[in-house]
Design an enzyme around this catalytic site. Structure first.
Site, PDB file in Angstrom:
ATOM      1  N   LYS A  44       0.814  -1.126   0.054  1.00  0.00           N
ATOM      2  CA  LYS A  44      -0.034  -0.126   0.182  1.00  0.00           C
ATOM      3  C   LYS A  44       0.810   1.457   0.210  1.00  0.00           C
ATOM      4  CE  LYS A  44      -3.529   3.025   0.862  1.00  0.00           C
ATOM      5  NZ  LYS A  44      -4.227   3.218  -0.272  1.00  0.00           N
ATOM      6  N   CYS A 127      -2.442  10.221  -5.955  1.00  0.00           N
ATOM      7  CA  CYS A 127      -3.543  10.028  -5.071  1.00  0.00           C
ATOM      8  C   CYS A 127      -4.498  11.108  -5.201  1.00  0.00           C
ATOM      9  CB  CYS A 127      -2.979  10.096  -3.851  1.00  0.00           C
ATOM     10  SG  CYS A 127      -4.407   9.748  -2.540  1.00  0.00           S
TER      11      CYS A 127
HETATM   12  O1  RRO Z   1      -5.762   5.713  -0.430  1.00  0.00           O
HETATM   13  C1  RRO Z   1      -6.019   6.274  -1.392  1.00  0.00           C
HETATM   14  O2  RRO Z   1      -7.333   7.074  -1.226  1.00  0.00           O
HETATM   15  C2  RRO Z   1      -5.922   6.092  -2.890  1.00  0.00           C
HETATM   16  C3  RRO Z   1      -4.715   6.239  -3.234  1.00  0.00           C
HETATM   17 BR1  RRO Z   1      -3.136   6.523  -2.360  1.00  0.00          BR
HETATM   18  C4  RRO Z   1      -4.412   6.231  -4.584  1.00  0.00           C
HETATM   19  O3  RRO Z   1      -3.359   6.293  -5.223  1.00  0.00           O
HETATM   20  N1  RRO Z   1      -5.351   5.925  -5.529  1.00  0.00           N
HETATM   21  C5  RRO Z   1      -6.793   5.668  -5.089  1.00  0.00           C
HETATM   22  O4  RRO Z   1      -7.619   5.449  -5.634  1.00  0.00           O
HETATM   23  N2  RRO Z   1      -7.084   5.742  -3.567  1.00  0.00           N
END
Ligand code: RRO
Length: 316
Positions: A44, A127
């Site tokens: 993650k 993100c």
């Molecule tokens: O954690 C998120 O809300 C998230 C991330 Br870091 C990302 O790169 N892409 C996404 O759809 N959610």
């Protein structure tokens, strides 16, 4: 027929693994990936400090895809560093996704993972869910500086970049220029399609607390294929592309490879089906390759423009 592929000195067997964010935040989830048929383990996106993420409900799925506003919930680099040696038992490549809350966080987060000996870094510049923080990948100067800083400390460890779907090819051209100049080792496209919303008409409410989120799944496959192909062409097939977006079947994987992907990631379908999705996808992909009598590698970028057939009524 081989469903695997090898690039940046890394062997993906099969060339199918998880998208960062999907089933890869906790130790249990990471071990599940290790035990599955996934060809790699991608951790993650990690911030310098652990985060609990945005308020729930923050994830929603329907038959066409998913919407998320997770807000980067992750255990932080120290904890993932502790878990990493236990993940080695699964003998798969391990990739870390780096997501600084500020530009100067990318190097220290990356350094933790380099110390732990990960096989590659995927720098997440896309993100979509940090309220008040634009996606870095639309700021080309900032993106360049971050990538250069990470590249400078990475030594021989491959450094890739995870990008959003760009709404006009001029953005792809600018980013491709940076990728070439800095010798970025791979490109992952696409992150979820940002600031989308689903509304429940009976309840008259948004399906997630934050209203807006990143869209994934079947809805986004054509967007993903377009971005894979754009970068494949702009980088002249010389920089491996990881295709991500809308993979539910072996045929979807074939489409990503034909567009120009050298391996693929699975997000929404992994969340819906769990890690056993990888065994099914590997089998289906292998069957598609048998039918075509070729390996995964042979397919990369092989899609050609459609020619008009004799007598075909496609005149407008
Ligand atoms: O954690 C998120 O809300 C998230 C991330 Br870091 C990302 O790169 N892409 C996404 O759809 N959610």
């Amino acid at each position: 027929m081989s469903t695997g592929n090898n690039f940046c000195g890394i062997n993906f067997q099969p060339a199918i693994f998880n998208a960062s964010g999907a089933w890869c935040a906790s130790e249990t989830e990471l071990r599940d990936l290790g035990k599955s048929s996934a060809g790699a383990i991608l951790i993650k996106s990690t911030t310098l400090e652990p985060r609990s993420g945005n308020d729930k409900p923050r994830f929603f799925t329907n038959e066409f895809g998913s919407l998320n506003s997770m807000g980067l919930p992750n255990l932080g680099p120290q904890k993932y560093k502790e878990i990493l040696p236990t993940l080695r038992q699964y003998k798969k490549p391990i990739i870390a996704s780096i997501a600084g809350m500020s530009p100067d966080h990318f190097v220290p987060i990356s350094q933790h993972y380099l110390d732990a000996g990960v096989d590659a870094l995927e720098v997440n510049l896309s993100c979509p869910n940090l309220v008040g923080k634009p996606q870095i990948a639309f700021d080309f100067e900032k993106s360049r500086n971050i990538l250069q800083d990470v590249k400078n400390i990475a030594g021989k460890t491959p450094v890739g970049v995870k990008l959003p779907p760009y709404p006009d090819p001029i953005f792809n051209i600018q980013m491709a220029h940076i990728i070439r100049e800095l010798k970025i080792d791979f490109v992952t496209v696409i992150n979820s399609v940002p600031h989308c919303a689903f509304i429940d008409s009976e309840k008259e409410e948004f399906v997630i607390k934050n209203k807006f989120g990143g869209l994934g799944g079947k809805y986004v496959k054509p967007v993903a294929l377009g971005q894979v192909r754009r970068f494949y062409e702009l980088l002249e097939g010389k920089v491996p592309i990881i295709g991500c977006g809308g993979i539910e079947t072996g045929k979807d994987i074939v489409e990503h490879f034909l567009a120009g992907a050298s391996t693929v990631q699975v997000g929404t379908q992994l969340m819906k089906e769990g890690p056993q999705v990888f065994a099914r996808l590997e089998k289906e992909f292998s069957e598609e390759l048998e039918k075509k009598n070729c390996t995964a590698k042979d397919l990369v970028g092989r899609a050609k423009p459609r020619e008009k057939q004799l007598g075909e009524m496609l005149d407008y």
